[in-house]
Scaffold this active site. Structure first.
Site, short mmCIF file in Angstrom:
data_model
loop_
_atom_site.label_atom_id
_atom_site.label_comp_id
_atom_site.label_asym_id
_atom_site.label_seq_id
_atom_site.Cartn_x
_atom_site.Cartn_y
_atom_site.Cartn_z
N LYS A 79 -31.46 -89.62 -33.67
CA LYS A 79 -30.30 -89.42 -32.63
C LYS A 79 -30.76 -90.17 -31.45
O LYS A 79 -32.08 -90.41 -31.09
CB LYS A 79 -30.39 -88.01 -32.40
CG LYS A 79 -29.27 -87.36 -31.38
CD LYS A 79 -28.79 -86.16 -31.07
CE LYS A 79 -27.93 -85.80 -30.23
NZ LYS A 79 -28.09 -84.11 -29.91
N SER A 154 -23.67 -81.95 -30.73
CA SER A 154 -23.67 -83.38 -30.16
C SER A 154 -24.28 -84.44 -30.96
O SER A 154 -24.25 -85.59 -30.75
CB SER A 154 -24.32 -83.36 -28.78
OG SER A 154 -25.74 -83.03 -29.02
N SER A 178 -26.16 -78.18 -31.70
CA SER A 178 -25.65 -79.44 -31.84
C SER A 178 -26.39 -80.08 -33.03
O SER A 178 -26.13 -81.18 -33.32
CB SER A 178 -26.24 -80.26 -30.64
OG SER A 178 -25.51 -79.90 -29.56
#
Length: 469
Positions: A79, A154, A178
């Protein structure tokens, strides 16, 4: 193309050890898959040359080593808010795109020690402040099952890339859901570990007491492998500590309320499968545990953001100010909240301290409800709805009503995040609209390996879902 279907992490490792293909051939397959799935916009940074160079080094090591490292040659997406010293760590926002972190995040160091190959940096909701992944800076991430819909966030890029089979696994971060939300909406398995289980630091933060890195993969066995490496455990077998049947508490009166009809149908079918497999199900009313649902849970993260971000800037030697970062935010939903919570005095210290006390009550309630039912975990739908259409603003239609996207998709994941307990999601089935539905399990703090063991048995009972084409 090496195979008709994408491989899991464990399958790819076995194939590399058998020399079915080389690490470079596997990397080339990843590059081909990325080209075919480019419309999901899963990567914020993707460097083919760097990927192939890592794969070539892995091939050389495979030839020399009789006992290869556990992740040698296996590509994992990271990420874009997790520090990589050799690739930008943008956090999905403009200000950080101009700088390189001085060193890798501790969790990434663990993966690299195990021989992992960094596939690229996964796209995300800007600064991790949302679940739609409609990022106005790095572009919208799309769900591989339906490109018109959100992947969840997210860690949307991480979920979408794994769900599409571009990579076998990815790292995300989880503050309020997330990791689990995008895993659920993209048909993958995702783990939020017990708070503090993995080494901290090296992550663009929201909250020092709630943020955690978590893995997303295609199977529970893959999650078990990644969790052991990230936690620095020796790779012991994942086994239950009890020989009694799995016992799950079903909070029908709370976390099962207000579901999209198709989510409810798929989950009911899933519970029937579990009962037939010998899993014991017991009802529980979480309303009987005062404090379980903390109405002010978001206050902690909002208060901590300003201080956590400044600490990150200082620790990484970035020539940036908090004001510059906030001023360059491109996504309207993120800009609105960031501008407010970075104002001095926007949230008082006394309110924050009161919120911490309420969180202690919530944590105690979580432990107590599992103790009272003698349950291994709570079981519930990861999200109350399947992936919604990509919204222009934080708004969607759910059961005929106009509701907030963020509040809707974090409703069921938030209590476990607030309590800091381990939570995992895995595919429960496919709804009639062709979208995945996630089944979530939350266990007591520190019971991560036991939870993974339970989930492996549940995965067997539920079976595999069809994959996006």
């Amino acid at each position: 193309m090496l195979t008709a279907a994408p491989l899991s992490l464990s399958e790819a490792r076995a194939a590399l050890l058998r020399r079915d293909f080389s690490c470079v051939e596997y990397a080339c397959d990843l590059i081909e898959r990325q080209a075919r799935w480019r419309h999901i916009n899963g990567f914020a940074h993707f460097n083919e040359e760097h990927l192939l160079a890592q794969a070539a080094r892995s091939d050389r090591e495979l030839k020399r080593s009789a006992d290869p490292r556990r992740l040698l040659g296996l590509p994992i997406a990271i990420k874009d808010n997790i520090n990589t010293a050799f690739m930008p760590t943008g956090g999905g926002t403009a200000a950080f795109e101009r700088v390189l972190p001085p060193q890798n995040a501790p969790v990434l160091v663990q993966l690299l020690k195990a021989g992992a190959v960094v596939a690229g940096k996964a796209n995300m909701h800007e600064l991790a402040f949302g679940v739609s992944n409609n990022n106005r800076v790095t572009g919208t991430v799309r769900n591989p099952f339906d490109l018109a819909r959100i992947p969840g966030g997210s860690s949307g890029g991480s979920g979408a890339l794994v769900g599409a089979g571009v990579v076998p696994a990815a790292l995300g971060t989880d503050t309020g859901g997330s990791v689990r939300i995008p895993a659920a909406l993209c048909g993958a398995v995702g783990l939020r570990p017990t708070q503090g289980r993995y080494l901290p630091g090296g992550v663009i933060p929201i909250s020092t007491t709630r943020d955690t890195v978590g893995p997303i993969a295609r199977s529970v066995d893959d999650i078990a492998l990644l969790d052991a490496i990230l936690a620095g455990d020796t790779l012991q077998a994942v086994e239950r500590q009890s020989d009694r049947p799995i016992r799950l508490a079903v909070p029908r009166s709370t976390l099962w309320q207000g579901l999209e009809p198709e989510v409810e149908r798929v989950m009911d079918v899933a519970l029937e499968k579990l009962k037939r497999a010998g899993v014991e199900l017991v009802d529980i009313d979480l309303n009987a545990y005062p404090g379980f649902f903390d109405k002010e849970h978001a206050l902690i993260a909002k208060y901590e953001f300003r201080f956590a971000m400044q600490e990150y800037i200082d620790a990484n030697g970035h020539a940036l100010t908090l004001e510059e970062i906030v001023s360059e935010i491109g996504s309207p939903d993120v800009a609105e909240i960031a501008r407010y919570i970075t104002l001095p005095g926007a949230i008082s210290e006394s309110s924050y301290l009161d919120a911490l006390k309420k969180r202690d009550i919530s944590r105690a309630a979580y432990s107590q409800c599992l103790h009272d039912t003698s349950a291994d975990a709570l079981v519930f739908p990861t999200t109350v709805a399947t992936a919604c259409l990509i919204p222009a603003v934080d708004s969607m239609i759910h059961n005929g009503q106009n509701v907030g996207v963020f509040a809707t998709f974090t409703r069921n994941t938030e209590p476990g995040s607030n309590a800091g307990v381990p939570g995992i999601t895995l595919p429960a089935g496919i709804a009639s609209n062709g979208l995945p539905v996630g089944l979530a399990l939350d266990a007591a703090a520190g019971m991560d390996r036991e939870l993974i063991a339970i989930t492996r048995d549940i995965e067997t009972a539920l079976g595999q879902i069809s994959r996006p084409q």
